[in-house]
Motif scaffolding. Structure first.
Motif, PDB file in Angstrom:
ATOM      1  N   PHE A 140      34.174 119.915 103.182  1.00 50.16           N
ATOM      2  CA  PHE A 140      32.907 119.038 103.448  1.00 50.16           C
ATOM      3  C   PHE A 140      32.984 117.866 102.673  1.00 50.16           C
ATOM      4  CE2 PHE A 140      31.144 120.765  99.720  1.00 50.16           C
ATOM      5  CZ  PHE A 140      31.807 122.215  99.595  1.00 50.16           C
ATOM      6  N   VAL A 169      38.236 119.084  94.580  1.00 50.61           N
ATOM      7  CA  VAL A 169      37.041 118.398  94.698  1.00 50.61           C
ATOM      8  C   VAL A 169      37.152 116.867  94.280  1.00 50.61           C
ATOM      9  CG1 VAL A 169      34.501 118.148  94.051  1.00 50.61           C
ATOM     10  CG2 VAL A 169      35.605 120.336  94.140  1.00 50.61           C
ATOM     11  N   ASP A 206      35.948 112.644  93.782  1.00 54.28           N
ATOM     12  CA  ASP A 206      34.877 111.937  93.923  1.00 54.28           C
ATOM     13  C   ASP A 206      35.349 110.747  95.032  1.00 54.28           C
ATOM     14  OD1 ASP A 206      36.536 109.817  93.186  1.00 54.28           O
ATOM     15  OD2 ASP A 206      35.804 109.894  91.192  1.00 54.28           O
ATOM     16  N   THR A 265      35.038 117.927  99.122  1.00 54.52           N
ATOM     17  CA  THR A 265      35.563 119.200  98.657  1.00 54.52           C
ATOM     18  C   THR A 265      36.529 119.812  99.715  1.00 54.52           C
ATOM     19  OG1 THR A 265      33.700 119.871  97.297  1.00 54.52           O
ATOM     20  CG2 THR A 265      34.992 121.812  97.815  1.00 54.52           C
ATOM     21  N   GLN A 298      31.564 112.425  97.784  1.00 50.15           N
ATOM     22  CA  GLN A 298      32.214 113.637  97.118  1.00 50.15           C
ATOM     23  C   GLN A 298      32.918 114.488  98.191  1.00 50.15           C
ATOM     24  OE1 GLN A 298      30.992 115.278  93.203  1.00 50.15           O
ATOM     25  NE2 GLN A 298      31.195 117.282  94.405  1.00 50.15           N
ATOM     26  N   GLN A 328      22.340 117.135 102.524  1.00 47.16           N
ATOM     27  CA  GLN A 328      23.273 116.670 101.316  1.00 47.16           C
ATOM     28  C   GLN A 328      24.811 116.593 101.907  1.00 47.16           C
ATOM     29  OE1 GLN A 328      23.489 118.900  97.846  1.00 47.16           O
ATOM     30  NE2 GLN A 328      24.380 117.294  96.495  1.00 47.16           N
ATOM     31  N   ILE A 329      24.931 117.499 102.805  1.00 51.98           N
ATOM     32  CA  ILE A 329      26.334 117.531 103.540  1.00 51.98           C
ATOM     33  C   ILE A 329      26.286 116.707 104.728  1.00 51.98           C
ATOM     34  CG2 ILE A 329      27.959 119.105 104.320  1.00 51.98           C
ATOM     35  CD1 ILE A 329      27.508 119.849 101.338  1.00 51.98           C
ATOM     36  N   SER A 356      29.932 115.228 100.839  1.00 52.51           N
ATOM     37  CA  SER A 356      28.500 115.183 100.268  1.00 52.51           C
ATOM     38  C   SER A 356      27.986 113.655 100.625  1.00 52.51           C
ATOM     39  CB  SER A 356      28.267 115.596  98.832  1.00 52.51           C
ATOM     40  OG  SER A 356      29.012 116.832  98.854  1.00 52.51           O
ATOM     41  N   LYS A 357      26.744 113.431 100.552  1.00 49.90           N
ATOM     42  CA  LYS A 357      25.953 112.181 100.585  1.00 49.90           C
ATOM     43  C   LYS A 357      26.788 111.223  99.636  1.00 49.90           C
ATOM     44  CE  LYS A 357      21.729 112.721  99.872  1.00 49.90           C
ATOM     45  NZ  LYS A 357      20.466 112.937  99.736  1.00 49.90           N
ATOM     46  N   ASN A 358      26.997 111.789  98.460  1.00 44.86           N
ATOM     47  CA  ASN A 358      27.617 110.712  97.547  1.00 44.86           C
ATOM     48  C   ASN A 358      28.965 110.335  97.614  1.00 44.86           C
ATOM     49  OD1 ASN A 358      28.822 112.868  96.482  1.00 44.86           O
ATOM     50  ND2 ASN A 358      28.185 112.528  94.411  1.00 44.86           N
ATOM     51  N   SER A 387      22.385 126.338 102.233  1.00 42.68           N
ATOM     52  CA  SER A 387      23.007 125.283 101.347  1.00 42.68           C
ATOM     53  C   SER A 387      24.146 125.337 100.910  1.00 42.68           C
ATOM     54  CB  SER A 387      22.131 125.316 100.034  1.00 42.68           C
ATOM     55  OG  SER A 387      22.362 126.418  99.444  1.00 42.68           O
ATOM     56  N   THR A 388      25.174 126.223 101.663  1.00 41.80           N
ATOM     57  CA  THR A 388      26.429 126.607 101.189  1.00 41.80           C
ATOM     58  C   THR A 388      27.401 126.490 102.479  1.00 41.80           C
ATOM     59  OG1 THR A 388      25.849 127.986  99.492  1.00 41.80           O
ATOM     60  CG2 THR A 388      28.177 127.988  99.880  1.00 41.80           C
ATOM     61  N   PRO A 389      28.065 125.267 102.502  1.00 36.94           N
ATOM     62  CA  PRO A 389      28.893 125.232 103.659  1.00 36.94           C
ATOM     63  C   PRO A 389      29.771 126.530 104.053  1.00 36.94           C
ATOM     64  CG  PRO A 389      28.810 123.341 102.276  1.00 36.94           C
ATOM     65  CD  PRO A 389      28.140 124.244 101.617  1.00 36.94           C
ATOM     66  N   LEU A 390      30.226 127.146 102.843  1.00 36.33           N
ATOM     67  CA  LEU A 390      31.292 128.124 103.043  1.00 36.33           C
ATOM     68  C   LEU A 390      30.704 129.311 103.617  1.00 36.33           C
ATOM     69  CD1 LEU A 390      33.101 128.804  99.950  1.00 36.33           C
ATOM     70  CD2 LEU A 390      34.237 128.357 102.098  1.00 36.33           C
ATOM     71  N   SER A 393      33.366 116.074  85.146  1.00 36.90           N
ATOM     72  CA  SER A 393      34.247 115.514  85.152  1.00 36.90           C
ATOM     73  C   SER A 393      33.750 114.001  84.458  1.00 36.90           C
ATOM     74  CB  SER A 393      34.775 114.894  86.446  1.00 36.90           C
ATOM     75  OG  SER A 393      35.824 113.584  86.228  1.00 36.90           O
ATOM     76  N   GLY A 397      31.846 123.189  94.858  1.00 36.02           N
ATOM     77  CA  GLY A 397      32.362 122.002  95.082  1.00 36.02           C
ATOM     78  C   GLY A 397      31.327 120.986  95.598  1.00 36.02           C
ATOM     79  N   ILE A 398      29.718 121.807  95.426  1.00 37.65           N
ATOM     80  CA  ILE A 398      28.637 120.570  95.633  1.00 37.65           C
ATOM     81  C   ILE A 398      28.281 119.964  94.625  1.00 37.65           C
ATOM     82  CG2 ILE A 398      26.415 120.495  96.304  1.00 37.65           C
ATOM     83  CD1 ILE A 398      27.051 122.639  98.582  1.00 37.65           C
ATOM     84  N   ASP A 428      20.513 115.162  94.248  1.00 41.39           N
ATOM     85  CA  ASP A 428      19.875 115.421  95.589  1.00 41.39           C
ATOM     86  C   ASP A 428      18.275 115.362  95.553  1.00 41.39           C
ATOM     87  OD1 ASP A 428      20.222 115.841  98.299  1.00 41.39           O
ATOM     88  OD2 ASP A 428      19.961 118.065  97.959  1.00 41.39           O
ATOM     89  N   ILE A 465      38.051 115.832  90.812  1.00 43.69           N
ATOM     90  CA  ILE A 465      36.935 116.090  89.709  1.00 43.69           C
ATOM     91  C   ILE A 465      37.260 117.813  89.416  1.00 43.69           C
ATOM     92  CG2 ILE A 465      34.541 116.566  89.662  1.00 43.69           C
ATOM     93  CD1 ILE A 465      33.933 114.409  91.293  1.00 43.69           C
ATOM     94  N   LYS A 475      38.016 116.608  81.942  1.00 49.05           N
ATOM     95  CA  LYS A 475      37.477 117.430  82.940  1.00 49.05           C
ATOM     96  C   LYS A 475      37.260 118.845  82.210  1.00 49.05           C
ATOM     97  CE  LYS A 475      39.527 115.110  86.754  1.00 49.05           C
ATOM     98  NZ  LYS A 475      40.458 114.315  86.227  1.00 49.05           N
TER      99      LYS A 475
END
Lengths: 185, 181
Positions: free
Chosen positions: B142, B25, B27, B150, B148, B123-124, B144-146, B88-91, A47, A64-65, A82, B33, A30
């Motif tokens: 939050f 973060v 996975d 955070t 992951q 994506q979120i 993500s679609k995959n 695009s940024t949840p924060l 990672s 963290g996205i 995406d 990660i 990582k």
């Protein structure tokens, strides 16, 4: 995660080092990487998880996205992000990555280079510990990559790269690995 | 009182605050990660400054119009409009104070934890905020679609009044500016 003690590493010949490092089948690495080119420059946390012959590379941004995920098996590459998704045969990995995402990245060779191992016919220059300092890979349709290992760290007696620069004439990639795990993976 | 109104009421207790955070973060299989730490300063509705220390130093500053991302690792500053970053940024959700924002989400609450699902697919896929009655934010996460996830755990959360200058960005010497506006 594994600490960076270097007491247990006794410098050996390259062939002994190579045998030693090649015995690592499963690992997680990582850190952070930078990708700098005229068209696109960005950095991300990465990672890499290698288990048996499957490798997963996750790239995540500061917040963290997920930026992208690459999965590589013995004969296939899959790319998820995406914006673009694809999968295809491993021998087209680098070219598909380029056409689908614009990234010039020797993804099919990372499995070796991240460990400090050559893949096929590479010219090698060694450092004082008989570890690879500079690796030149020529067979990539005249687009040769230069891989420079600026720093190693020693994890449970294994010499593993910490700072790697992977450059060709258009792209500069810098990888700094701040956590290796070669045991409980 | 609906979960949405309760969340909005709690979030509006502070118009300006600072906190330290731990970031993790993971996975979809739960393996880590990235593990990070840093501080965040927010002055609603659109000013924020995020400094990370671990795994390495980065600075993300919104001066209200633009968001500047300074990354010493690449000696590069990337600039983007606040509008684009906000979406695009949840924060950035933690900076705004417009009640209408929450209309785009389905909100459920369970004690101090508010689960937030975007109505629009993106994506979120899911977020959650843990915030007490006094408005102190303890956790923000939050997914993500995959798969992951955070998670930010906040501590040393306190009210703070900042001048606008605090959110002014000065371009450090010998850095490359990438303008993404």
């Amino acid at each position: 995660c594994a600490s960076r003690n270097n007491t247990q590493f006794k410098s050996q010949t390259w062939s002994e080092n190579k045998k030693n490092i090649s015995s690592i089948k499963n690992y997680s690495a990582k850190g952070k990487f930078a990708y700098v080119s005229s068209q696109n420059s960005f950095s991300a946390y990465f990672s890499i998880l290698q288990t048996n012959s499957n490798m997963t590379i996750e790239a995540t941004n500061l917040i963290g996205i997920n930026l992208f995920t690459i999965k590589i098996t013995k004969n296939e590459i899959s790319f998820y992000s995406d914006k673009a998704n694809f999968n295809g045969p491993i021998n087209e990995a680098n070219s598909r990555l380029k056409t689908e995402t614009g990234l010039t990245f020797p993804v099919s060779k990372i499995k070796y280079w991240v460990l400090g191992l050559p893949n096929q016919n590479n010219d090698l220059v060694f450092n004082k510990d008989n570890l690879v300092y500079l690796l030149t890979s020529k067979n990539d349709n005249k687009d040769s990559w230069k891989v420079r290992y600026d720093k190693y760290q020693f994890i449970n007696g294994y010499p593993l790269p910490e700072t790697i620069n992977i450059n060709n004439k258009n792209v500069k990639i810098k990888l700094v690995i701040n956590s290796w795990d070669i045991e409980n993976v | 009182i609906s979960a949405k109104n309760e969340l909005e009421k709690r979030l509006s207790k502070y118009s300006s605050f600072s906190a330290s955070f731990l970031q993790q973060v993971q996975d979809m299989n739960g393996s880590t990660i990235v593990k990070g730490s840093g501080t965040i300063q927010i002055k609603k509705p659109s000013l924020f400054k995020l400094n990370t220390y671990k795994p390495d130093p980065n600075t993300l500053i919104s001066d209200g119009r633009n968001v500047w991302y300074y990354d010493p690792f690449v000696q590069q500053v990337t600039v983007q409009t606040f509008k684009r970053v906000q979406s695009s940024t949840p924060l950035a959700l933690l900076t705004q104070n417009n009640p209408k924002t929450w209309d785009e989400y389905i909100i459920k609450s369970n004690g101090n934890s508010f689960n937030i699902i975007p109505k629009r697919k993106g994506q979120i896929t899911e977020m959650s905020i843990t915030i007490n009655k006094l408005g102190a934010i303890q956790k923000f996460s939050f997914k993500s679609k995959n798969g992951q996830t955070t998670e930010y755990s906040f501590y040393k959360f306190k009210e703070a009044n900042f001048s606008y200058n605090n959110f002014k960005f000065k371009l450090p010497k010998n850095t490359n500016l990438v303008d993404r506006r």
